[in-house]
Design an enzyme around this catalytic site. Structure first.
Site, mmCIF file in Angstrom:
data_model
loop_
_atom_site.group_PDB
_atom_site.id
_atom_site.type_symbol
_atom_site.label_atom_id
_atom_site.label_comp_id
_atom_site.label_asym_id
_atom_site.label_seq_id
_atom_site.Cartn_x
_atom_site.Cartn_y
_atom_site.Cartn_z
ATOM 1 N N PHE A 122 0.861 -1.182 0.000
ATOM 2 C CA PHE A 122 0.000 0.000 0.000
ATOM 3 C C PHE A 122 0.898 1.232 0.000
ATOM 4 C CE2 PHE A 122 -2.618 3.338 1.786
ATOM 5 C CZ PHE A 122 -3.867 3.109 1.213
ATOM 6 N N ILE A 156 7.944 2.474 1.534
ATOM 7 C CA ILE A 156 6.849 1.554 1.234
ATOM 8 C C ILE A 156 7.236 0.124 1.611
ATOM 9 C CG2 ILE A 156 5.279 0.684 -0.526
ATOM 10 C CD1 ILE A 156 5.016 3.723 0.267
ATOM 11 N N GLY A 338 20.607 -6.461 32.159
ATOM 12 C CA GLY A 338 21.779 -5.685 32.555
ATOM 13 C C GLY A 338 22.730 -5.472 31.391
ATOM 14 N N GLU A 362 1.888 3.713 10.515
ATOM 15 C CA GLU A 362 0.417 3.708 10.555
ATOM 16 C C GLU A 362 -0.125 4.814 11.465
ATOM 17 O OE1 GLU A 362 -1.774 1.898 8.827
ATOM 18 O OE2 GLU A 362 -0.236 0.805 7.753
ATOM 19 N N GLY A 363 0.577 5.923 11.510
ATOM 20 C CA GLY A 363 0.175 7.024 12.374
ATOM 21 C C GLY A 363 0.947 7.010 13.674
ATOM 22 N N GLU A 366 1.398 10.431 18.477
ATOM 23 C CA GLU A 366 0.774 11.754 18.564
ATOM 24 C C GLU A 366 -0.472 11.837 17.669
ATOM 25 O OE1 GLU A 366 4.643 11.609 20.090
ATOM 26 O OE2 GLU A 366 4.058 11.172 18.023
#
Length: 380
Positions: A122, A156, A338, A362-363, A366
């Protein structure tokens, strides 16, 4: 909500658990170190018919629900985050096809995606269109029964390993987000090429590539949904995709927690296992509690999606919470180990580097908080 697994779900998960334990998890460090695409893992997922979990049977899939998909993606991501993200990116192509595609588009593209013969991708993100998803600069002009695309996409996932792409471009610059259109493209289309391969702090084997469109001609039949409805396609895809990203983060958190718990039981200091010290116990307790809370949010979001109910708020909450939990849990896992936790001899440093990506894609966290605030303020 009923969390009881069906016999089909149990069978698939038992089969997958064995593959994850014997094949995916042992390869994860090597995949990270070499940066080589995990083609054997992808081939195995195809052999198990897992790419077609949610795709309807008439298009070559198994016709199962998204709740089952989340259970599968969680296990894959826990074993190998790279493979989990490849699996998830494929959904970003098949989901909008299922939701918005014409019968002809589904017949052409869903069967190869279901079989794993083809991978999907996408493509929305650009240098000026990341969090500002509506600010797409890639253009598509109509010309003699075709659209001609020009522009660049970056970061992408599945990049040039994919065969089928959903690309968001502007067909009306003056209309901003309302002028965006979604297109279906195939690898090899004239004018469509690949540019930079981006190197990352983690997940080096995950292909994140620049896509370049230079007078790339596609037929009008390649439009997904309708012209100027691309923003709807993108937002709908991202809403479902956030469940997948949250699940990927959850898988990493679970892997890190299990390694930290096992190490705490084995590591002896001051004459006893460090798991006997309250400070370590409290870290482990917080890690386990937050993982379970993240899991519930994401499972519930998938449950609502399967029922055709509003799930966007839960998806954003789940993605936000799970990604931040993954960062916290992996950081604490390093702390439990540690000095050894900072060394590449142990996987927890890799988990920490991998987890960071999930707070961004994907965002960002924030952006998710803004989405959640808008949704809850609309409630009566």
């Amino acid at each position: 909500m009923d969390f009881t697994l069906s016999s089909d779900q149990r069978m698939i998960l038992e089969m997958l658990d064995e593959v994850c334990e014997k094949e995916f998890a042992p390869r994860a460090d090597e995949i990270s170190e070499t940066g080589e695409f995990p083609s054997e893992n992808v081939k195995k997922l195809a052999e198990l018919d897992l790419f077609g979990i949610t795709i309807p049977k008439e298009f070559g899939g198994l016709g199962m629900d998204y709740a089952t998909w989340t259970l599968i993606a969680e296990r894959i991501s826990k074993a190998c985050a790279t493979t989990g993200l490849i699996f998830g990116a494929n959904l970003l192509c098949s989901y909008p096809l299922e939701e918005y595609g014409t019968e002809e588009q589904k017949k052409k593209f869903l069967p190869p995606l279901a079989s794993g013969q083809s991978l999907g991708a996408f493509a929305l993100t650009e240098p000026e269109a990341g969090s500002d998803a509506g600010n797409v600069q890639t253009t598509a002009r109509k010309e003699n029964g075709h659209f001609v695309l020009n522009g660049t996409k970056i970061f992408i996932t599945n990049g040039e390993v994919a065969d089928i792409y959903i690309v968001i471009a502007s067909t009306d610059k003056k209309s901003g987000p309302r002028g965006l259109t979604a297109f279906l493209l195939e690898k090899g289309t004239e004018g469509f090429s690949f540019g930079q391969h981006f190197e990352k702090m983690g997940l080096s084997a995950l292909p994140n590539v620049e896509l370049i469109f230079n007078d790339c001609r596609v037929p009008t039949s390649s439009v997904l949904l309708k012209e100027r409805r691309g923003f709807k396609v993108a937002m709908g895809t991202f809403a479902a995709g956030r469940i997948g990203v949250g699940i990927g983060a959850l898988g990493i958190a679970e892997a890190a927690f299990e390694k930290a718990r096992a190490y705490a039981k084995e590591r002896v200091q001051f004459g006893r296992p460090i798991s006997s010290f309250q400070a370590v116990q409290h870290m482990l307790a917080d890690m386990a509690t937050k993982i379970e809370a993240a899991k519930y949010l994401l499972y519930r979001a998938a449950w609502h999606l399967d029922r055709g109910e509003a799930f966007e708020q839960l998806a954003s909450m789940g993605k936000l919470y799970a990604s931040e939990v993954a960062m916290e849990v992996t950081t604490k896992a390093v702390q439990v180990f540690g000095g050894y936790g900072y060394m590449k001899d142990y996987p927890v440093e890799r988990y920490m580097r991998e987890a960071k990506l999930f707070e961004i894609i994907e965002g960002t966290s924030e952006i998710q908080r803004g989405i959640i605030a808008n949704l809850i303020l609309k409630e009566r």
